[in-house]
Design a protein around this motif. Structure first.
Motif, PDB file in Angstrom:
ATOM      1  N   LEU A 402       0.901  -1.511   0.136  1.00 35.83           N
ATOM      2  CA  LEU A 402      -0.029  -0.070   0.050  1.00 35.83           C
ATOM      3  C   LEU A 402       0.748   1.356  -0.032  1.00 35.83           C
ATOM      4  CD1 LEU A 402      -2.794   1.364   0.310  1.00 35.83           C
ATOM      5  CD2 LEU A 402      -2.473   1.035   2.691  1.00 35.83           C
ATOM      6  N   GLU A 403       0.424   2.186  -0.966  1.00 36.68           N
ATOM      7  CA  GLU A 403       1.082   3.563  -0.872  1.00 36.68           C
ATOM      8  C   GLU A 403      -0.078   4.568  -0.605  1.00 36.68           C
ATOM      9  OE1 GLU A 403       3.250   3.891  -4.343  1.00 36.68           O
ATOM     10  OE2 GLU A 403       4.492   2.220  -4.380  1.00 36.68           O
ATOM     11  N   ASN A 404       0.470   5.440   0.291  1.00 35.10           N
ATOM     12  CA  ASN A 404      -0.728   6.524   0.588  1.00 35.10           C
ATOM     13  C   ASN A 404      -0.121   7.904   0.331  1.00 35.10           C
ATOM     14  OD1 ASN A 404      -3.184   5.366   1.316  1.00 35.10           O
ATOM     15  ND2 ASN A 404      -2.633   4.852   3.382  1.00 35.10           N
ATOM     16  N   SER A 405      -1.085   8.811  -0.099  1.00 35.99           N
ATOM     17  CA  SER A 405      -0.296   9.953  -0.159  1.00 35.99           C
ATOM     18  C   SER A 405      -1.647  11.196   0.131  1.00 35.99           C
ATOM     19  CB  SER A 405       0.214  10.503  -1.571  1.00 35.99           C
ATOM     20  OG  SER A 405      -0.948  10.361  -2.479  1.00 35.99           O
ATOM     21  N   VAL A 406      -1.162  12.269   0.769  1.00 32.22           N
ATOM     22  CA  VAL A 406      -2.074  13.281   1.160  1.00 32.22           C
ATOM     23  C   VAL A 406      -1.488  14.567   0.582  1.00 32.22           C
ATOM     24  CG1 VAL A 406      -3.397  14.541   2.856  1.00 32.22           C
ATOM     25  CG2 VAL A 406      -2.883  11.974   3.218  1.00 32.22           C
ATOM     26  N   GLU A 407      -2.179  15.204  -0.279  1.00 39.09           N
ATOM     27  CA  GLU A 407      -1.857  16.532  -0.902  1.00 39.09           C
ATOM     28  C   GLU A 407      -2.580  17.741  -0.127  1.00 39.09           C
ATOM     29  OE1 GLU A 407      -1.698  16.756  -4.997  1.00 39.09           O
ATOM     30  OE2 GLU A 407      -0.716  15.332  -5.332  1.00 39.09           O
TER      31      GLU A 407
END
Length: 408
Positions: A402-407
């Protein structure tokens, strides 16, 4: 609770009287013997309860379609009777009742009218029928331009525009794309939750075991089994493979489930064991645990070829995974009589929590149907438990990265 359908000693015979006049005179009770008589159904009896789903299985010519046509009222029986309580919607032969020169919309009006819907009801339903069928502009094109899948879409949308008390389907859902099949089965399950009963003819073992509470097996026009779908479909599978000098036997395990064994006996299964990494037998398995399936067999005749295979099934008897020495490019050739054969399959139990069974087969050629030495259902059972893996749902363990990112 009273049954919505009762079939009593039903029979259908096709008779050749050697001339139309003799046939007509027989209608008036004159004792004229037919020159030939062929029974497609004989002494068939069963009942269908509200909300119950029953699958009808059998080889080609077993009488399945004839049975459904009599229940739907499109064919008269030669003996016995059918009592129906409630409204029946039927999808029998694909495109049955559709005129090829009329559009899908026109055929929808015609078919719904034959089902007893008033013009006003059809006007209110037609937009929903068009939307469910999802064939776009083809809905206003002649049916002769349709593929078989498009015909099935329209037929199913019309038949299920209103929830029937009994829905009858004859192989129609085997046609078309997977998307619409999933959509159709979702509607069927919703009808079941609301109390509709289902009669379905299908060669798809998975479909019958997934949605049916019961299965009936027909052979040469007679009921030979009526019961648990897994038990009936195991017996049907053995019946398909049955050849001259073959056997089909069923015995009951301690938990009440039926084990089906079939084959010619030219080779036999001596032992089946599920082992852990230290070669100890296991009944409870951790998710992802490495296992060995050890199958020991004996040749009871000189065999030009021996294929050893297995199938893992879930608690409903549906296949989860199967393979054999042919598919793994490790067949055994020229096995002499009396030889003892041991095959060990190594795999990881990438399975969800639950109960599973393993069926084992000895045969020649890629599949057991051509030359079945021995097929044994429920050769062993085991349970998968989750001891140390991240919680998940489903029948397969497919742990993702899993890869998460929040902009912001």
């Amino acid at each position: 609770m009273s049954a919505v359908l009762e079939v009593s000693h039903l029979g259908k015979a096709y008779r050749d009287f050697g001339g139309e006049w003799r046939r007509v005179l027989s209608w008036f009770g004159l004792p004229l013997r037919p020159r030939e008589e062929h029974w497609t159904l004989r002494d068939v009896s069963f009942a269908l309860q509200p909300g119950e789903a029953v699958g009808i299985a059998g080889q080609n010519g077993a009488g399945k379609s004839t049975l459904l046509k009599i229940i739907a009222g499109t064919l008269r029986p030669s003996e016995g009777g059918v009592a129906v309580r409630g409204r029946v919607a039927a999808i029998l032969e694909l495109g049955m009742g559709f005129h090829p020169e009329l559009t899908g919309r026109q055929n929808a009006y015609h078919a719904a009218g034959l089902m007893g819907h008033s013009p006003g009801q059809i006007d209110a339903e037609i937009d929903a029928i068009e939307a469910f069928a999802e064939i776009g502009e083809y809905f206003d094109q002649p049916v002769r331009t349709y593929s078989s899948g498009m015909q099935m879409r329209v037929a199913f949308a019309v038949a299920t525009a209103h929830r029937p008390d009994i829905l009858i389907i004859d192989e129609a859902l085997s046609v078309g794309d997977a998307y619409f099949q999933h959509k159709s089965f979702a509607r069927i399950r919703e009808f079941q939750r609301q109390g509709s009963s289902l009669l379905i003819v299908s060669h798809d073992r998975g479909a019958i075991q997934a949605i049916c509470d019961r299965a009936i097996l027909l052979d040469q026009g007679r009921v030979i089994q009526d019961g648990n779908p897994e038990t009936v479909m195991d017996f049907y599978n053995a019946l398909i493979a049955q050849k001259e000098n073959s056997k089909v036997e069923q015995s009951f395990l301690d938990d009440g489930r039926a084990r089906t064994v079939s084959g010619t006996g030219e080779a036999s299964i001596l032992d089946v064991a599920l082992l852990d990494g230290s070669d100890a037998p296991v009944e409870f398995v951790n998710v992802g645990q490495k296992l060995k399936l050890k199958i020991t067999a004996q040749a009871n005749a000189d065999l030009p070829e021996l294929v050893v295979g297995y199938m893992i099934k879930d608690r409903l008897g549906q296949p989860v995974f199967g393979t054999n020495t042919h598919h793994l490019d490790r067949p055994l050739a020229a096995v002499p009589q009396g030889a003892r054969v041991e095959s060990i399959f190594h795999f990881a139990a990438n399975l969800g929590e639950g109960a599973y069974s393993i069926a084992v087969a000895l045969h020649a050629s890629p599949v057991h149907i051509t030359r079945n030495y021995e097929w044994r259902d429920l050769a062993l059972v085991f349970k998968v438990i989750n001891i140390d893996q991240t919680p998940f749902v489903g029948v397969a363990w497919l742990p993702p990265a899993l890869e998460n990112s929040v902009e912001r």
